[in-house]
Design an enzyme around this catalytic site. Structure first.
Site, PDB file in Angstrom:
ATOM      1  N   GLN A 290     -55.695 -53.277 -16.409  1.00 13.92           N
ATOM      2  CA  GLN A 290     -56.526 -54.329 -15.806  1.00 13.92           C
ATOM      3  C   GLN A 290     -56.151 -55.729 -16.281  1.00 13.92           C
ATOM      4  OE1 GLN A 290     -60.699 -53.572 -16.145  1.00 13.92           O
ATOM      5  NE2 GLN A 290     -60.677 -51.994 -14.566  1.00 13.92           N
ATOM      6  N   GLU A 375     -42.982 -87.684 -10.257  1.00 18.10           N
ATOM      7  CA  GLU A 375     -43.789 -88.197  -9.127  1.00 18.10           C
ATOM      8  C   GLU A 375     -45.279 -88.235  -9.472  1.00 18.10           C
ATOM      9  OE1 GLU A 375     -42.502 -87.985  -5.304  1.00 18.10           O
ATOM     10  OE2 GLU A 375     -40.504 -87.269  -5.786  1.00 18.10           O
TER      11      GLU A 375
HETATM   12  C1  LIG Z   1     -36.572 -83.487 -14.395  1.00 19.22           C
HETATM   13  C2  LIG Z   1     -37.038 -84.860 -14.091  1.00 19.22           C
HETATM   14  C3  LIG Z   1     -36.495 -85.551 -13.014  1.00 19.22           C
HETATM   15  C4  LIG Z   1     -36.896 -86.849 -12.745  1.00 19.22           C
HETATM   16  N1  LIG Z   1     -36.322 -87.510 -11.686  1.00 19.22           N
HETATM   17  C5  LIG Z   1     -36.642 -88.829 -11.483  1.00 19.22           C
HETATM   18  C6  LIG Z   1     -35.963 -89.577 -10.463  1.00 19.22           C
HETATM   19  O1  LIG Z   1     -35.131 -89.045  -9.709  1.00 19.22           O
HETATM   20  N2  LIG Z   1     -36.265 -90.898 -10.328  1.00 19.22           N
HETATM   21  C7  LIG Z   1     -37.190 -91.522 -11.120  1.00 19.22           C
HETATM   22  O2  LIG Z   1     -37.392 -92.720 -10.953  1.00 19.22           O
HETATM   23  N3  LIG Z   1     -37.830 -90.833 -12.110  1.00 19.22           N
HETATM   24  C8  LIG Z   1     -37.579 -89.508 -12.310  1.00 19.22           C
HETATM   25  N4  LIG Z   1     -38.219 -88.803 -13.310  1.00 19.22           N
HETATM   26  C9  LIG Z   1     -39.124 -89.523 -14.199  1.00 19.22           C
HETATM   27  C10 LIG Z   1     -40.602 -89.234 -13.979  1.00 19.22           C
HETATM   28  O3  LIG Z   1     -41.018 -89.743 -12.730  1.00 19.22           O
HETATM   29  C11 LIG Z   1     -41.349 -89.860 -15.177  1.00 19.22           C
HETATM   30  O4  LIG Z   1     -40.998 -89.120 -16.318  1.00 19.22           O
HETATM   31  C12 LIG Z   1     -42.841 -89.868 -14.965  1.00 19.22           C
HETATM   32  O5  LIG Z   1     -43.197 -90.784 -13.942  1.00 19.22           O
HETATM   33  C13 LIG Z   1     -43.602 -90.236 -16.247  1.00 19.22           C
HETATM   34  O6  LIG Z   1     -43.097 -91.416 -16.813  1.00 19.22           O
HETATM   35  P1  LIG Z   1     -42.696 -91.450 -18.376  1.00 19.22           P
HETATM   36  O7  LIG Z   1     -41.820 -90.284 -18.655  1.00 19.22           O
HETATM   37  O8  LIG Z   1     -42.188 -92.787 -18.682  1.00 19.22           O
HETATM   38  O9  LIG Z   1     -44.072 -91.180 -19.132  1.00 19.22           O
HETATM   39  P2  LIG Z   1     -45.141 -92.298 -19.537  1.00 19.22           P
HETATM   40  O10 LIG Z   1     -45.463 -93.139 -18.362  1.00 19.22           O
HETATM   41  O11 LIG Z   1     -44.683 -92.962 -20.780  1.00 19.22           O
HETATM   42  O12 LIG Z   1     -46.397 -91.361 -19.873  1.00 19.22           O
HETATM   43  C14 LIG Z   1     -46.454 -90.612 -21.095  1.00 19.22           C
HETATM   44  C15 LIG Z   1     -47.778 -89.861 -21.119  1.00 19.22           C
HETATM   45  O13 LIG Z   1     -48.885 -90.787 -21.058  1.00 19.22           O
HETATM   46  C16 LIG Z   1     -49.760 -90.421 -20.022  1.00 19.22           C
HETATM   47  N5  LIG Z   1     -50.355 -91.604 -19.395  1.00 19.22           N
HETATM   48  C17 LIG Z   1     -49.733 -92.736 -18.984  1.00 19.22           C
HETATM   49  N6  LIG Z   1     -50.619 -93.539 -18.402  1.00 19.22           N
HETATM   50  C18 LIG Z   1     -51.820 -92.914 -18.441  1.00 19.22           C
HETATM   51  C19 LIG Z   1     -53.153 -93.240 -18.005  1.00 19.22           C
HETATM   52  N7  LIG Z   1     -53.411 -94.393 -17.373  1.00 19.22           N
HETATM   53  N8  LIG Z   1     -54.132 -92.346 -18.212  1.00 19.22           N
HETATM   54  C20 LIG Z   1     -53.887 -91.164 -18.849  1.00 19.22           C
HETATM   55  N9  LIG Z   1     -52.655 -90.810 -19.284  1.00 19.22           N
HETATM   56  C21 LIG Z   1     -51.645 -91.675 -19.078  1.00 19.22           C
HETATM   57  C22 LIG Z   1     -48.867 -89.710 -19.009  1.00 19.22           C
HETATM   58  O14 LIG Z   1     -49.645 -88.881 -18.151  1.00 19.22           O
HETATM   59  C23 LIG Z   1     -47.959 -88.914 -19.940  1.00 19.22           C
HETATM   60  O15 LIG Z   1     -48.617 -87.737 -20.329  1.00 19.22           O
HETATM   61  C24 LIG Z   1     -37.864 -87.477 -13.563  1.00 19.22           C
HETATM   62  C25 LIG Z   1     -38.424 -86.781 -14.632  1.00 19.22           C
HETATM   63  C26 LIG Z   1     -38.022 -85.491 -14.902  1.00 19.22           C
HETATM   64  C27 LIG Z   1     -38.645 -84.769 -16.064  1.00 19.22           C
END
Ligand SMILES: Cc1cc2nc3c(=O)[nH]c(=O)nc-3n(C[C@H](O)[C@H](O)[C@H](O)COP(=O)(O)OP(=O)(O)OC[C@H]3O[C@@H](n4cnc5c(N)ncnc54)[C@H](O)[C@@H]3O)c2cc1C
Length: 393
Positions: A290, A375
């Site tokens: 289960q 995204e």
């Molecule tokens: C495999 C992969 C492919 C990708 N491909 C692309 C691509 O082709 N083009 C592109 O432009 N990007 C790409 N990305 C990037 C992706 O879009 C970003 O990693 C994502 O938007 C988050 O941005 P960051 O990594 O800078 O995190 P940050 O913005 O630094 O966020 C870090 C953490 O803080 C949290 N956080 C931030 N703001 C808030 C808020 N206001 N409230 C609560 N929590 C918050 C976030 O949720 C996250 O948990 C890719 C990422 C991966 C992993």
């Protein structure tokens, strides 16, 4: 116990799909299982981008399902586009991502906001597979807070000079068109954001691999813009009006990412059912316990619930609803978390084999988790959904 898998297609939330949409699903699934699936592990081990496979999508109409026929694409409707993304992602994150970035983020933006010359220059080669696309949005300083971007666009004689860096850019080394977000004035926050569509071979653009723990076959890259000069016709839409373009692009992008997550969630189910039926412990199939059945039931419910949200979103778009941002966040949030949770449960049901490289489920986990970040992170989507509900936006 045996599981044939023949129930899988019948039980999907597809009661109101058209005959054409069902035929497209069957055709993409057949192609993906025959042509893509056998190569995925090898591409991943060798860090080899699946360019040859992506080239095979074009003649079948699977490469450009959001681009109209007049530009060489195969657009039928948005739900059909989602089905293509779902079925490709069920076997390969990278191939599905190539379609999703080219159609949602880049192709749809050019189609909706581009000039006639931009549409004519970029859409036919995207549709026929001559070029792939990248969206250069995320910066080293942050991807969630896009209004705080630092990549600078400065007006020069007859055009614009771009300077800055982008990170985590999928498909960058293979792309023949970049959609780039930059600011003409950082002090104006989102009102300074301007979108550009340009040729990645322009002088001053360099990219180098960004080493990742997963998706070696995607060749995720850093992209640097060092005094890159482009002409005025590289501006997409109006100067300082890039944020609404980004919003529309991400709305469509979140639909296709959510559809991809449904495919990944389904894959975890499809791999787990036969394993649970065959693997034995204490004299019986583990699928008869289960606690294993509970996990399987949850996996199926999550997948179907996510699929229903994704198809509903697609139907809203097909009905012409202009902005479906709240529904896009709901679908993307639920589907990406379903894909991760299903991969976790699949590993648990596979026991030690969940970590063996001969089984796919271990690879699925990190690949699914990336889509809780890309995204729009889950945190961002929860924030957006609540803000829409509270009428704060
Ligand atoms: C495999 C992969 C492919 C990708 N491909 C692309 C691509 O082709 N083009 C592109 O432009 N990007 C790409 N990305 C990037 C992706 O879009 C970003 O990693 C994502 O938007 C988050 O941005 P960051 O990594 O800078 O995190 P940050 O913005 O630094 O966020 C870090 C953490 O803080 C949290 N956080 C931030 N703001 C808030 C808020 N206001 N409230 C609560 N929590 C918050 C976030 O949720 C996250 O948990 C890719 C990422 C991966 C992993």
């Amino acid at each position: 116990m045996t599981v044939t898998g023949k129930n899988v297609l019948r039980r999907m939330a597809d009661f109101d799909l058209t005959d054409t949409q069902r035929q497209v699903r069957a055709a993409v699934r057949e192609f993906a299982e025959r042509e893509i699936l056998p190569t995925v592990e090898q591409h991943e081990r060798e860090g080899r981008y699946p360019r040859g496979i992506i080239a095979k999508l074009a003649p079948l109409g699977f490469l450009a399902p959001m681009i109209p026929e007049s530009y060489g694409g195969s657009f039928i409707d948005v739900v059909t586009y989602g089905i293509v993304c779902e079925e490709l992602a069920r076997v390969d994150w990278v191939v599905a991502s190539a379609v999703s970035v080219a159609n949602s983020l880049v192709g749809s933006s050019i189609l909706r906001f581009g000039t006639a010359a931009q549409r004519q220059r970029w859409l036919p080669p995207l549709a026929n597979g001559d070029i792939l696309a990248s969206a250069c949005l995320t910066e080293p300083g942050g991807g969630t807070d896009l209004a705080a971007m630092k990549t600078r666009a400065t007006q020069v004689d007859g055009g614009w000079r771009l300077s800055g860096s982008k990170v985590f850019i999928s498909h960058a080394a293979e792309a023949g068109v970049f959609l780039v977000a930059a600011t003409v004035d950082p002090s104006r926050a989102h009102r300074g954001v301007t979108m550009f569509v340009l040729d990645p071979s322009v002088a001053g653009i360099t990219s180098r691999p960004l080493p990742m723990r997963t998706l070696q076959r995607d060749n995720v890259a850093e992209v640097h813009f060092d005094d890159v000069v482009v002409s005025d016709d590289a501006v997409l839409g109006e100067v300082g009006r890039g944020f609404p373009i980004l919003g529309a692009a991400l709305d469509t992008g979140r639909f296709s990412v959510a559809a991809r997550c449904v495919g990944q969630a389904q894959r975890a189910v499809d791999l787990t059912l036969p394993y649970a039926a065959e693997r034995r412990a204490f004299g019986q199939a583990i699928g008869e316990f289960q606690m294993v059945q509970q996990k399987i039931a949850d996996m199926i419910c999550r997948t179907e619930a996510a699929r229903a949200l994704v198809y509903r979103l697609g139907r809203m778009k097909d009905a012409g609803v202009e902005r479906c941002s709240m529904e896009a966040s709901m679908a993307k949030l639920m589907a990406s978390e379903a894909a991760t949770q299903n991969a976790l449960e699949a590993i648990q049901i596979h026991g030690g084999y969940g970590f063996a490289s001969e089984y796919e489920v271990g690879r699925l986990l990190l690949e699914a988790k990336t889509l809780e970040v890309g995204e729009g992170t889950s945190e961002l989507h929860r924030k957006l959904i609540a803000e829409y509900a509270l009428e704060l936006r």
